[in-house]
Write an enzyme that holds these catalytic residues in place. Structure first.
Site, short mmCIF file in Angstrom:
data_model
loop_
_atom_site.label_atom_id
_atom_site.label_comp_id
_atom_site.label_asym_id
_atom_site.label_seq_id
_atom_site.Cartn_x
_atom_site.Cartn_y
_atom_site.Cartn_z
N ASP A 180 28.06 11.96 -11.25
CA ASP A 180 27.62 10.57 -9.94
C ASP A 180 26.35 10.06 -10.84
O ASP A 180 25.47 9.67 -10.90
CB ASP A 180 26.25 12.40 -9.43
CG ASP A 180 27.51 13.24 -8.78
OD1 ASP A 180 28.80 13.58 -8.96
OD2 ASP A 180 26.40 14.11 -8.07
N GLU A 211 29.13 16.20 0.60
CA GLU A 211 28.13 16.08 -0.71
C GLU A 211 28.16 14.31 -0.81
O GLU A 211 28.22 13.81 -0.13
CB GLU A 211 29.28 16.32 -1.83
CG GLU A 211 29.53 17.86 -2.19
CD GLU A 211 30.04 17.88 -3.57
OE1 GLU A 211 29.34 18.71 -4.29
OE2 GLU A 211 31.40 17.09 -4.09
C1 FRU Z 1 29.17 15.81 -6.34
C2 FRU Z 1 28.33 16.92 -7.18
C3 FRU Z 1 27.14 17.65 -6.22
C4 FRU Z 1 26.25 18.06 -7.12
C5 FRU Z 1 26.35 17.24 -8.94
C6 FRU Z 1 26.40 18.41 -9.65
O1 FRU Z 1 30.00 15.47 -7.56
O2 FRU Z 1 28.69 18.02 -6.44
O3 FRU Z 1 27.16 17.56 -5.50
O4 FRU Z 1 24.52 17.22 -6.64
O5 FRU Z 1 27.99 16.84 -8.66
O6 FRU Z 1 27.02 18.41 -10.78
#
Ligand code: FRU
Length: 424
Positions: A53, A294
């Site tokens: 992310d 997300e």
């Molecule tokens: C998206 C996600 C987010 C979370 C993170 C955990 O790729 O699932 O929602 O904060 O990655 O690694």
């Protein structure tokens, strides 16, 4: 739902619904909503760490912001373990896929900087070990507050629990690079309440994370989006007429779709600094459609609210499906009603020949969409893959009314600034 939004001058609202009928319109491989193929010979940003992310430094209006000519991104990051016996297979070879799949458990916030909006230079960890109260530092948003370089990093402190938190620090620049200083005191903001947003006690697979604070361009107030699930015991949700929508004959059977209960949450700040928050009912729910919406975020354009959120194939409910990628909804006012972009909600999905090539798309107000490379097939059958853990090529997109169109592709991890702030 126990909330009294009127107290903060917010009009009560009904969540908008992403229905099963909307999702039936999803078409994988439509070239206008499909990310171009990512080649398996992609460059890797850094061979010591996986990154996923990506969170560009921005202001409260959503503009990606550089400081003194330096672009800055934050990334979820985890060490790679090519020599750790734990990640060697029977033949003694590095099992990178297993290492990659384990990364969420050791995710930490790192930062990177660049003069050109790409070819990111390694900055380091934002918080020293021991500062963040839980094992995992999950996604959020770094906000540049002012020309003194103060930064509020909102993120999710996970395991134990899942708490939306923030930590304040400062960005400092020299002619050689950027550093993050401070970031020493983490302030818990809120957790799922069990009335509007599902708690861990109600569902061990609950999601509550990914804060995205913003100033509403119309009312000027400070709000925050986040990912949630609709409150209630797992399995107790009803997938009724409203959630199903206007489906053709033969599409009324919802199977076990009551287990999919994603929503986009919203909270309003009670104070100017964003230290005190009130959760409001979700903006959008996907009960009976999908279990994860997300990293929700907005693009404010043409007086409209473009709400984007990422989701997966594996989180769709029985009888509906779609690619991993970013989905979107549009409304004329903050609290909706929201309608799915492109009819279905799908904005930018992976091609079916490379279903995991990218994820965690972030749409910027200039129409550029950044994401990370997950894994790309290296043979015809797709059985051999190359794991990414690095920045994907940026995609250019046009947003027009209720439609979006892929129009360009740029370099890996290209995140140009929209504004530059000269620090005092
Ligand atoms: C998206 C996600 C987010 C979370 C993170 C955990 O790729 O699932 O929602 O904060 O990655 O690694």
């Amino acid at each position: 739902m126990k909330t009294n939004p009127e107290k903060f001058g917010v009009t009560p609202h009904q969540p908008s619904l992403w229905t099963r009928a909307d999702a039936l319109k999803v078409r994988a491989d439509d070239p206008t909503t499909t990310q171009p193929l990512v080649s398996a010979d992609f460059p890797v940003l850094n061979n010591d760490v996986f990154i996923w992310d990506t969170m560009p430094l921005r202001d409260l209006d959503g503009n990606v912001t550089s400081v003194d000519g330096w672009s800055v991104i934050f990334t979820l990051t985890a060490d790679r373990h090519p020599n750790d016996p734990q990640y060697l297979d029977e033949d003694g070879n590095y099992d990178i896929l297993r290492d990659w799949n384990d990364r969420h458990g050791r995710a930490k916030m790192y930062y990177w900087f660049s003069r050109t909006g790409k070819n990111w230079e390694f900055g380091g960890r934002v918080m020293a070990e021991g500062v963040s109260p839980t094992a995992r530092e999950w996604a959020g948003t770094p906000i540049l507050l002012n020309d003194r370089g103060e930064v509020d990093l909102y993120y999710t402190a996970v395991t134990p629990g899942a708490t939306i938190v923030k930590v304040r620090g400062r960005v400092v620049t020299t002619e050689h690079g950027v550093s993050m200083v401070g970031f020493e005191k983490v302030k818990p903001l809120f957790e799922a309440d069990g009335n509007m947003y599902q708690t861990e006690a109600q569902n061990a697979f609950w999601g509550f994370r990914d804060p995205w604070p913003f100033r509403d361009p119309k009312d000027g107030k400070l709000y925050m989006l986040f990912e949630g699930n609709v409150a209630g015991e797992r399995g107790s949700h009803k997938v009724g007429e409203a959630e199903i929508g206007d489906v053709p004959p033969g599409y009324e059977d919802v199977g076990n779709s009551r287990f999919q209960t994603a929503c986009v949450g919203i909270a309003v700040a009670r104070d100017a600094d964003g230290d005190d928050w009130e959760m409001l009912p979700p903006l959008l729910t996907a009960v009976g459609v999908n279990d994860q919406t997300e990293r929700p975020h907005f693009v404010f354009q043409d007086g409209k609210y473009y709400l984007f959120t990422i989701s997966h194939t594996f989180t769709y409910a029985d009888g509906v499906t779609g690619p991993d990628g970013v989905y979107g909804f549009v409304a004329d006012s903050l609290f909706g009603p929201y309608v799915p972009l492109n009819g279905s909600g799908l904005v930018l999905g992976n091609p079916s020949s490379q279903p995991f090539q990218t994820y965690s798309h972030y749409v910027m107000p200039n129409g550029l969409v950044t994401s990370f490379i997950d894994s790309v097939p290296t043979d015809e059958t797709g059985t051999q893959i190359r794991v990414g853990g690095t920045e994907a090529p940026t995609v250019g997109m046009k947003i027009k009314g209720q439609q979006t169109f892929v129009v360009a592709e740029y370099d890996y991890g290209y995140i140009p600034p929209m504004l530059d702030v000269t620090l005092k």
